[in-house]
Design a protein around this motif. Structure first.
Motif, short mmCIF file in Angstrom:
data_model
loop_
_atom_site.label_atom_id
_atom_site.label_comp_id
_atom_site.label_asym_id
_atom_site.label_seq_id
_atom_site.Cartn_x
_atom_site.Cartn_y
_atom_site.Cartn_z
N LEU A 169 -26.51 -69.61 -71.35
CA LEU A 169 -27.18 -70.92 -71.40
C LEU A 169 -27.47 -71.36 -72.84
N SER A 170 -28.16 -72.50 -72.96
CA SER A 170 -28.23 -73.20 -74.25
C SER A 170 -28.89 -72.40 -75.37
N SER B 163 -23.94 -79.43 -66.65
CA SER B 163 -25.34 -79.57 -67.05
C SER B 163 -25.56 -80.89 -67.78
N ILE B 164 -26.79 -81.34 -67.79
CA ILE B 164 -27.09 -82.55 -68.58
C ILE B 164 -26.94 -82.23 -70.08
N TYR C 190 -23.27 -74.25 -75.74
CA TYR C 190 -23.39 -74.32 -74.28
C TYR C 190 -22.97 -75.71 -73.80
N PRO D 175 -29.87 -80.83 -63.92
CA PRO D 175 -30.96 -80.91 -64.91
C PRO D 175 -31.54 -79.51 -65.08
N GLY D 176 -32.66 -79.42 -65.77
CA GLY D 176 -33.35 -78.12 -65.86
C GLY D 176 -33.81 -77.74 -64.45
N GLY E 217 -32.48 -70.38 -71.23
CA GLY E 217 -32.27 -71.82 -71.38
C GLY E 217 -33.39 -72.47 -72.18
N THR E 218 -33.26 -73.77 -72.38
CA THR E 218 -34.26 -74.57 -73.10
C THR E 218 -35.31 -75.11 -72.14
N THR E 219 -34.94 -75.23 -70.86
CA THR E 219 -35.89 -75.79 -69.87
C THR E 219 -36.72 -74.68 -69.22
N TRP F 66 -30.93 -83.89 -75.90
CA TRP F 66 -30.59 -84.14 -74.50
C TRP F 66 -31.22 -85.43 -73.99
#
Ligand code: VAH
Length: 314
Positions: free
Chosen positions: A77-78, A116-117, A141, A169-170, A181-183, A278
């Motif tokens: 992931l990101s 992913s967004i 990512y 989305p997240g 991830g970032t979310t 994003w």
């Protein structure tokens, strides 16, 4: 037979359980890089160790099980992707190509692959981001997902492979934690609210991001996969909007259930600049119009359901 690759991940854990509920445990082969993690779903059924970068190993799994459907969820992931960019590119890109090639070779009927967004970037419209617009993702990512979308559409057009995809989305869920991830803050916050009553958020207070409850994400996935092929006109990946909120708004909603909960904010976390690149909200009218998508979980419902279920566990 349905093969789920990346079965131990945040999405895979839930998807395996739901698919086994629908098709029966033995119809769903779960697979991941390491041995199964016996998680909250405590579901059992066929399991394989798989490495999508090991062509012989992956080919053997396809040959042994001859799946009619494949869900390829394995990815970096990101946030972790920015720490090991070449490994992330290799796993996300080469892994997808191996799965697409073997799906063609073994005449797999339907393939699902999550986008992913994160495929949008700093010059994409930030609000109500449309299905088609400028896309200049600046995370490995994000552009691995953008390139992956191009490959999926290519395999559909060139090899008639029925591959389908959603720009998630997240995702927020209680049965499995997110990985890198970032979310992820939007999951960690619930655990901390119950455990310590305080959460230090790695994103700033007003960072609005599109989010979705896992139950909605899984339902959207099944709806897309069940849709008649002629209703699935987009073969790159469908926007899914979910709901957009900031850490402050999420914390306020949690405080309605845990009045003493406190949130604080750390600054200069590298994930902040990822989040800032994003969209803040997404337009998903194509998913609504083509295969009838409708969201069910708004923020109050997400918070109530997360706390109800996590209270038992934390
Ligand atoms: C991430 N959870 O944070 C993933 C997702 C939109 C975010 O792609 O990297």
């Amino acid at each position: 037979k349905i093969l789920v690759i990346g079965a131990n991940g945040q999405i895979g854990t839930e998807l395996v359980a739901i698919l086994r509920g629908i098709h029966g445990a033995d119809a769903v082969i779960a697979s991941d890089l390491k041995s199964p993690i016996y998680n909250l779903r405590k579901n059992s059924g066929p399991y394989e160790i798989v490495n999508v970068l090991d062509k012989d190993n992956l080919h053997h799994i396809f040959e042994k099980h001859r799946p009619t459907q494949v869900y390829h969820l394995a990815a970096i992931l990101s946030a972790v992707g920015e720490q090991k960019p070449k490994i992330a590119w290799d796993l996300n890109m080469t892994g997808l190509l191996h799965v697409l090639d073997f799906s063609v070779e073994f005449n797999v009927k339907k393939v699902f692959w999550p986008s992913s967004i994160a495929v949008f970037g700093p010059h994409s419209p930030q609000w109500d981001t449309p299905q088609y617009c400028v896309m200049d993702p600046n995370t490995v990512y994000g552009f691995s997902k953008l390139a992956g979308e191009r490959w999926c559409e290519y395999y559909f057009n060139k090899y008639n492979l029925d591959v389908r995809s959603l720009r998630y989305p997240g995702l927020i869920g209680w049965r499995a934690n997110p990985g890198g991830g970032t979310t992820d803050y939007a999951v960690h916050i619930f655990h901390e609210a119950l455990k310590s009553g305080h959460y230090e958020c790695f994103l700033s207070a007003n960072t609005a991001l599109p989010m979705m409850y896992m139950d909605d994400a899984i339902r959207a996935t099944i709806m897309l996969m069940d849709a008649p092929a002629d209703k699935v006109e987009i073969r790159s990946s469908y926007n899914l909007a979910g709901i957009s909120f900031t850490p402050t708004q999420l914390a306020e909603e949690i405080k309605k259930h845990i009045p003493g909960f406190e949130i604080s904010y750390s600054d200069n976390d590298p994930r902040q600049q990822i989040a800032d690149s994003w969209p803040k909200s997404i337009d998903d009218s194509y998913a609504q119009n083509e295969w009838g998508w409708q969201l069910e979980y708004n923020l109050p419902k997400i918070v109530a359901d997360m706390l109800l279920n996590l209270r038992e566990l934390v």
